[in-house]
Design a protein around this motif. Structure first.
Motif, PDB file in Angstrom:
ATOM      1  N   ASN A   1      35.019 -29.694 -61.696  1.00 36.47           N
ATOM      2  CA  ASN A   1      34.330 -28.632 -61.964  1.00 36.47           C
ATOM      3  C   ASN A   1      34.928 -28.029 -63.011  1.00 36.47           C
ATOM      4  O   ASN A   1      36.136 -27.340 -62.771  1.00 36.47           O
ATOM      5  CB  ASN A   1      33.910 -27.991 -60.823  1.00 36.47           C
ATOM      6  N   VAL A   2      34.437 -27.716 -64.288  1.00 33.36           N
ATOM      7  CA  VAL A   2      35.348 -26.983 -65.278  1.00 33.36           C
ATOM      8  C   VAL A   2      34.337 -26.100 -65.780  1.00 33.36           C
ATOM      9  O   VAL A   2      33.028 -25.969 -66.146  1.00 33.36           O
ATOM     10  CB  VAL A   2      35.791 -27.965 -66.576  1.00 33.36           C
ATOM     11  N   GLY A   3      35.023 -24.856 -66.034  1.00 30.98           N
ATOM     12  CA  GLY A   3      34.172 -23.591 -66.849  1.00 30.98           C
ATOM     13  C   GLY A   3      35.235 -23.082 -67.932  1.00 30.98           C
ATOM     14  O   GLY A   3      36.350 -22.596 -67.672  1.00 30.98           O
TER      15      GLY A   3
ATOM     16  N   PHE B   1      29.637 -15.098 -72.758  1.00 31.32           N
ATOM     17  CA  PHE B   1      29.031 -16.515 -73.443  1.00 31.32           C
ATOM     18  C   PHE B   1      30.050 -17.500 -72.813  1.00 31.32           C
ATOM     19  O   PHE B   1      31.449 -17.697 -72.977  1.00 31.32           O
ATOM     20  CB  PHE B   1      29.179 -16.504 -74.906  1.00 31.32           C
ATOM     21  N   GLY B   2      29.449 -18.538 -72.204  1.00 29.96           N
ATOM     22  CA  GLY B   2      30.365 -19.752 -71.344  1.00 29.96           C
ATOM     23  C   GLY B   2      29.693 -21.011 -71.440  1.00 29.96           C
ATOM     24  O   GLY B   2      28.386 -21.296 -71.521  1.00 29.96           O
ATOM     25  N   GLY B   3      30.449 -21.937 -70.985  1.00 28.86           N
ATOM     26  CA  GLY B   3      29.941 -23.338 -70.706  1.00 28.86           C
ATOM     27  C   GLY B   3      30.771 -23.870 -69.536  1.00 28.86           C
ATOM     28  O   GLY B   3      31.842 -23.549 -69.113  1.00 28.86           O
ATOM     29  N   TYR B   4      29.902 -24.686 -68.698  1.00 29.84           N
ATOM     30  CA  TYR B   4      30.256 -25.020 -67.212  1.00 29.84           C
ATOM     31  C   TYR B   4      29.943 -26.509 -67.349  1.00 29.84           C
ATOM     32  O   TYR B   4      28.654 -26.852 -67.552  1.00 29.84           O
ATOM     33  CB  TYR B   4      29.808 -24.304 -66.372  1.00 29.84           C
ATOM     34  N   LEU B   5      30.819 -27.317 -66.928  1.00 31.42           N
ATOM     35  CA  LEU B   5      30.685 -28.843 -66.688  1.00 31.42           C
ATOM     36  C   LEU B   5      30.968 -29.370 -65.195  1.00 31.42           C
ATOM     37  O   LEU B   5      32.119 -28.795 -64.585  1.00 31.42           O
ATOM     38  CB  LEU B   5      31.738 -29.543 -67.733  1.00 31.42           C
ATOM     39  N   TYR B   6      30.039 -30.059 -64.836  1.00 29.41           N
ATOM     40  CA  TYR B   6      30.432 -30.520 -63.441  1.00 29.41           C
ATOM     41  C   TYR B   6      29.914 -32.094 -63.714  1.00 29.41           C
ATOM     42  O   TYR B   6      29.423 -32.561 -64.216  1.00 29.41           O
ATOM     43  CB  TYR B   6      29.366 -30.124 -62.347  1.00 29.41           C
TER      44      TYR B   6
ATOM     45  N   THR C   1      19.829 -12.718 -69.093  1.00 35.20           N
ATOM     46  CA  THR C   1      20.517 -14.110 -69.223  1.00 35.20           C
ATOM     47  C   THR C   1      19.745 -15.368 -69.777  1.00 35.20           C
ATOM     48  O   THR C   1      18.406 -15.390 -69.680  1.00 35.20           O
ATOM     49  CB  THR C   1      20.589 -14.382 -67.679  1.00 35.20           C
ATOM     50  N   PHE C   2      20.527 -16.089 -70.558  1.00 39.45           N
ATOM     51  CA  PHE C   2      20.027 -17.316 -71.051  1.00 39.45           C
ATOM     52  C   PHE C   2      20.660 -18.642 -70.590  1.00 39.45           C
ATOM     53  O   PHE C   2      21.879 -18.461 -70.418  1.00 39.45           O
ATOM     54  CB  PHE C   2      20.065 -17.257 -72.613  1.00 39.45           C
ATOM     55  N   ASP C   3      20.155 -19.766 -70.508  1.00 39.58           N
ATOM     56  CA  ASP C   3      20.785 -20.930 -70.160  1.00 39.58           C
ATOM     57  C   ASP C   3      20.326 -22.053 -70.487  1.00 39.58           C
ATOM     58  O   ASP C   3      19.060 -22.307 -70.616  1.00 39.58           O
ATOM     59  CB  ASP C   3      20.729 -21.105 -68.506  1.00 39.58           C
ATOM     60  N   LEU C   4      21.030 -23.074 -70.997  1.00 42.39           N
ATOM     61  CA  LEU C   4      20.645 -24.560 -71.667  1.00 42.39           C
ATOM     62  C   LEU C   4      21.425 -25.219 -70.804  1.00 42.39           C
ATOM     63  O   LEU C   4      22.731 -25.364 -70.841  1.00 42.39           O
ATOM     64  CB  LEU C   4      20.975 -24.378 -73.028  1.00 42.39           C
ATOM     65  N   THR C   5      20.816 -26.321 -70.017  1.00 44.02           N
ATOM     66  CA  THR C   5      21.469 -27.118 -69.137  1.00 44.02           C
ATOM     67  C   THR C   5      21.091 -28.613 -69.654  1.00 44.02           C
ATOM     68  O   THR C   5      19.852 -28.996 -69.891  1.00 44.02           O
ATOM     69  CB  THR C   5      20.982 -26.859 -67.686  1.00 44.02           C
TER      70      THR C   5
ATOM     71  N   PHE D   1      26.424 -36.047 -64.164  1.00 39.00           N
ATOM     72  CA  PHE D   1      27.043 -35.196 -65.360  1.00 39.00           C
ATOM     73  C   PHE D   1      26.130 -33.864 -65.438  1.00 39.00           C
ATOM     74  O   PHE D   1      24.778 -34.244 -65.623  1.00 39.00           O
ATOM     75  CB  PHE D   1      27.241 -36.129 -66.714  1.00 39.00           C
ATOM     76  N   ASN D   2      26.595 -32.550 -65.608  1.00 36.75           N
ATOM     77  CA  ASN D   2      25.770 -31.453 -65.535  1.00 36.75           C
ATOM     78  C   ASN D   2      26.656 -30.536 -66.580  1.00 36.75           C
ATOM     79  O   ASN D   2      27.804 -30.176 -66.307  1.00 36.75           O
ATOM     80  CB  ASN D   2      25.442 -30.927 -64.403  1.00 36.75           C
ATOM     81  N   LEU D   3      25.887 -30.427 -67.765  1.00 40.74           N
ATOM     82  CA  LEU D   3      26.612 -29.328 -68.656  1.00 40.74           C
ATOM     83  C   LEU D   3      25.648 -28.054 -68.825  1.00 40.74           C
ATOM     84  O   LEU D   3      24.563 -28.510 -69.230  1.00 40.74           O
ATOM     85  CB  LEU D   3      26.699 -30.041 -70.004  1.00 40.74           C
ATOM     86  N   SER D   4      26.255 -26.947 -68.610  1.00 42.48           N
ATOM     87  CA  SER D   4      25.196 -25.731 -68.697  1.00 42.48           C
ATOM     88  C   SER D   4      25.910 -24.700 -69.623  1.00 42.48           C
ATOM     89  O   SER D   4      27.211 -24.613 -69.685  1.00 42.48           O
ATOM     90  CB  SER D   4      25.263 -25.089 -67.425  1.00 42.48           C
TER      91      SER D   4
END
Length: 828
Positions: free
Chosen positions: A674-676, A655-660, A603-607, A617-620
């Protein structure tokens, strides 16, 4: 008559909805009181002279907090107070000492300029400051996001499963299936410790857990090396209320709903000198009205039973009890013994009826029968642990020794009455499965903050899991008027798992950059004995090295960015291993696979995050790659019997992006979303060339408004796209909820009412399955609208908390599964 009854219910609902909306609107547009006295200032760093962004400003007097706000990005603040008297203006910021400023306001005062308030680096408090905190809904740390349920008034009438719909990066679909970052492979911890019941049956347990007993829910998206290597999607850690006082404090609550269900609970805590304890007990009676279902299926390998149609219903009701408690004893200032326990018992009875008709290729009726099923299901879990913690004169340096015992029994007893109407034998069958799991865990942990910049941690853990499953099938013999055991249908499993783990971690904290890294070594021995017509013994060994690294940088003005990588495992639980054959529906059979291996995922994550007093604001952005994922696999034979089991046949790329995001324009209104979106590719690697891919999306919106003194109106809603599966997809799903709460008698009594799904009385849910051997579509319709009422009364006065070991056992390594009851799993 039915039409009149339906119309009456509809009119009642519309009147209630109109009343709630009118209350909301009248409060929304009511004129707020005008402030008379203006106070302003600016916060700076005493050493550098630079301004400090988004400091917390609190104005309070002897009666409590009058106003709370955050400064702007340049440290400036300005607010008004509409009464005279003596006030404390308290200025706080993380990493700085708290500043207390006394202000005297009389009728001649119009403006007060506090000027430049210089904050000194450190953690000591200047003066004697007592601040009643209003915690934010969401906060972040290096490797997790934390949602504060105590700050959410909807927790007064909701259960823990419903509140999960509001948690960043978490989704709960129409069948109450939980996902983290779009993955159903995750772990659930309770107070940082694993629970077999939550691993095996999370939906039922969380549905029975009142949300007002939960303090925080943490989403650990990239677990560090101190956690077990399991759970590719991450970890959900549920932190329950642990308040404690010098003396005694408690809370009682009770609620009812329009389905005839009810609940009640009690919480008590006390601390007498060095000994402290808390205990929490709750009872829940739930009832689900009749659910209707239908399915159509085309069997590509049969001409006689080419097409199949089924129609039926099911309904259920049940009860659950849960209890949890903690106790601690301070031997001296450096030695602490703490104990905790958690228990759950639940049972539900289900009644269902299903009518099935088969047709040949010319659409002529070839077979027909009805199936009446009555089943009872019992589950339980008792978990207890003891921790010894040794602290040192150096702050936060700890050495902890822990032991944990977990016991989980479960039993299913189903009675089928098959009535063959055309070309199908009639019979009565009883299926019994008695299973249990026992888990022993021993753990040592050491943590040492060598300096402010350097921290190290290490530990060792041993886990012994013992799983037993015994099942039998009996057929009724009318000639003997007795139930006869079918010796060919024995499916018994005796399965032991030994796990040894060693970990080491290191943290480097610079002024703006943090590095957290570690390595975990795990060895696993699986030893099983499967007794059926042909006895089978299986044994396998695994060894894994699991690296972890997170890079974090704090940018200017409350911004930060994080980059992380880790490898995760997922060992199959007894739910996936249990070979018990569930054929309560004779045309849809399911069973587990005792030969499953653990999943391995990268797993890889950029936030990126930006946080201030008014908005967060949090974007992952993340990716996960798995080459041997455990997937359900269904096939059909020429007789029209669909068989479902599990295999390590999946290749899963996500592969995804998630926004809070959250916005708080003032003290009264709070909005968060909360959007994904992710793109999923699923492939089988067993030579069958199964493949499915596509986008998944989800979104939710939550609004909370303080409409009057100590009264709030809130609402939330969300939508999920069809979920991609290896052999099909589920239905799109949306939900809504409205909540009104009022605090009375100096906030000791809280009255709440909530309405779920106010805009529809029935929910329709569809799913489809595809295989080279068949295509099937399922449609179900169930009642989801429900009105709940709840009262909660708090007594006593809070002054402290129960002490507990800072580190303890966290078994997060078991792949979660649902009920083995298949389609009979309750959804409340």
């Amino acid at each position: 008559m039915n039409y009149h009854h339906s119309s009456l219910k509809s009119n009642t609902f519309l009147i209630l909805l109109s009343f709630l909306l009118s209350m909301f609107c009248s409060s929304l547009f009511a004129s707020p009181p005008v402030g008379k006295f203006q106070i302003k200032g600016i916060a700076t760093d005493a050493e550098s002279g630079k301004t400090i962004p988004y400091v917390t400003i609190t104005a309070q007097n002897s009666r409590g907090i009058i106003k709370r706000l955050a400064s702007d990005a340049n440290g400036k603040f300005e607010f008004t107070i509409d009464s005279i008297g003596k006030f404390d203006v308290i200025v706080q910021s993380i990493g700085f000492q708290t500043s207390k400023n006394v202000v005297n306001i009389d009728e001649k005062t119009t403006k007060i300029d506090l000027g430049t308030i210089k904050l000194i680096t450190g953690s000591e408090i200047v003066g004697e400051v007592s601040v009643v905190a209003q915690k934010p809904l969401v906060r972040t740390e290096v490797d997790k996001i934390i949602y504060n349920l105590e700050a959410d008034p909807e927790s007064k009438t909701s259960n823990a499963l419903e509140m999960l719909r509001k948690i960043p990066l978490v989704t709960v679909d129409g069948e109450d299936n939980i996902q983290v970052k779009g993955s159903s492979n995750f772990k659930i911890l309770l107070n940082g410790k694993a629970s077999s019941m939550l691993s095996q049956n999370p939906k039922d347990v969380l549905r029975s857990l009142p949300a007002n007993t939960v303090k925080d829910i943490e989403v650990i998206t990239n677990p560090s090396s101190k956690y077990e290597a399991e759970g590719t999607g991450g970890i959900i850690n549920i932190i329950t209320t642990k308040k404690q006082i010098d003396g005694f404090m408690g809370r009682v609550n009770a609620g009812i709903d329009t389905r005839g269900g009810y609940n009640g609970g009690i919480y008590a805590t006390s601390k007498i000198k060095k000994f402290g304890f808390s205990i929490n007990y709750g009872y829940n009676d739930f009832r689900q009205p009749k659910n209707e279902s239908s399915s159509t299926r085309e069997n590509f390998v049969s001409t006689t039973n080419r097409y199949s149609e089924s129609m039926g219903y099911n309904q259920y009701q049940g009860t659950s009890n849960f209890a949890m408690g903690e106790a601690s004893y301070e031997i001296d200032t450096l030695n602490l013994i703490s104990l905790s326990f958690w228990g759950y018992t639940g049972n539900y009875d289900m009644n269902s009826e299903l009518s099935t008709s088969d047709f040949d290729t010319n659409h002529n009726l070839s077979r027909k029968f009805t199936n009446i099923l009555n089943s009872s299901n019992e589950r339980g879990n008792i978990s207890g642990n003891i921790d010894y913690q040794r602290t040192f004169k150096k702050p936060d340096k700890t050495f902890t020794v822990s032991y944990k015992l977990d016991r989980m029994p479960q039993k299913t007893d189903g009675l089928n009455a098959i009535d063959g109407l055309l070309n199908y034998d009639s019979y009565r069958q009883r299926s019994i499965n008695d299973a249990s799991g026992t888990e022993h865990t021993f753990q040592l942990d050491y943590y040492d903050p060598i300096t402010k910049k350097h921290q190290v941690e290490s530990g060792v853990k041993y886990i012994l899991r013992q799983n037993i499953s015994d099942s039998e099938v009996l057929r009724y013999d009318a000639g003997q008027d007795d139930w006869i055991r079918d010796a060919t249908r024995n499916n018994n499993l005796d399965y032991d798992q030994h796990i040894v783990g060693i970990y080491a971690g290191y943290v480097l904290k610079l002024k703006k950059i943090s590095i957290k890294t570690g390595l975990r070594m795990e060895g696993t021995l699986n030893d099983g004995y499967f007794k059926s017509i042909k006895d089978t013994t299986f044994k396998n060994r695994m060894f894994n090295l699991i690296p972890y690294i997170t890079l974090s940088k704090n940018l200017d003005k409350g911004q930060n960015i994080k980059l992380s990588y880790t490898q995760r495992l997922s060992r199959p639980s007894i739910y996936y291993l249990n070979p018990y054959i569930n054929d309560t529906d004779p045309l849809n059979i399911n069973y587990g696979n005792p030969n499953l291996d653990a999943e391995i995922s990268h797993t890889f994550d950029l936030t990126y995050g930006k946080f201030s007093g008014k908005y967060n604001f949090n974007l992952s952005m993340n990716g996960a790659l798995t080459n041997n994922s455990i997937e359900s696999l269904s096939t059909i034979n020429s007789a029209g019997v669909r068989t479902t089991t599990y295999n390590n046949i999946g290749k899963n790329q996500k592969f995804g992006g998630y926004l809070y995001g959250s916005y708080r324009p003032g003290a009264k209104l709070n909005i968060n979303t909360n959007v994904g979106v992710d793109y999923t590719i699923l492939e089988s690697n067993d030579g069958r060339n199964l493949r499915n891919e596509g986008f998944n999306y989800s979104g939710s919106l939550n609004i909370r408004y303080t409409a009057w003194k100590n009264g709030t109106i809130s609402g939330y809603g969300g939508i999920y796209s069809p979920r991609i599966m290896l052999q099909g997809q589920s239905s799109k799903f949306w939900y809504t909820n409205i909540n009104v709460s009022q605090e009375l008698f100096k906030k000791k009594l809280t009255a709440s009412v909530s309405l779920s799904d106010p805009f529809r009385s029935k929910v329709k849910y569809e799913s489809s399955f595809d295989d080279p051997t068949f295509h099937q579509t399922n449609v179900s319709s169930y009642s989801n609208r429900m009105l709940r009422f709840n009262l909660s009364y708090r007594f006593g006065q809070m002054k402290g908390e129960i002490k507990k070991a800072k580190r303890g056992i966290k078994n997060d390594d078991v792949k979660s599964g649902g009920s083995t009851g298949g389609e009979g799993t309750p959804q409340n």
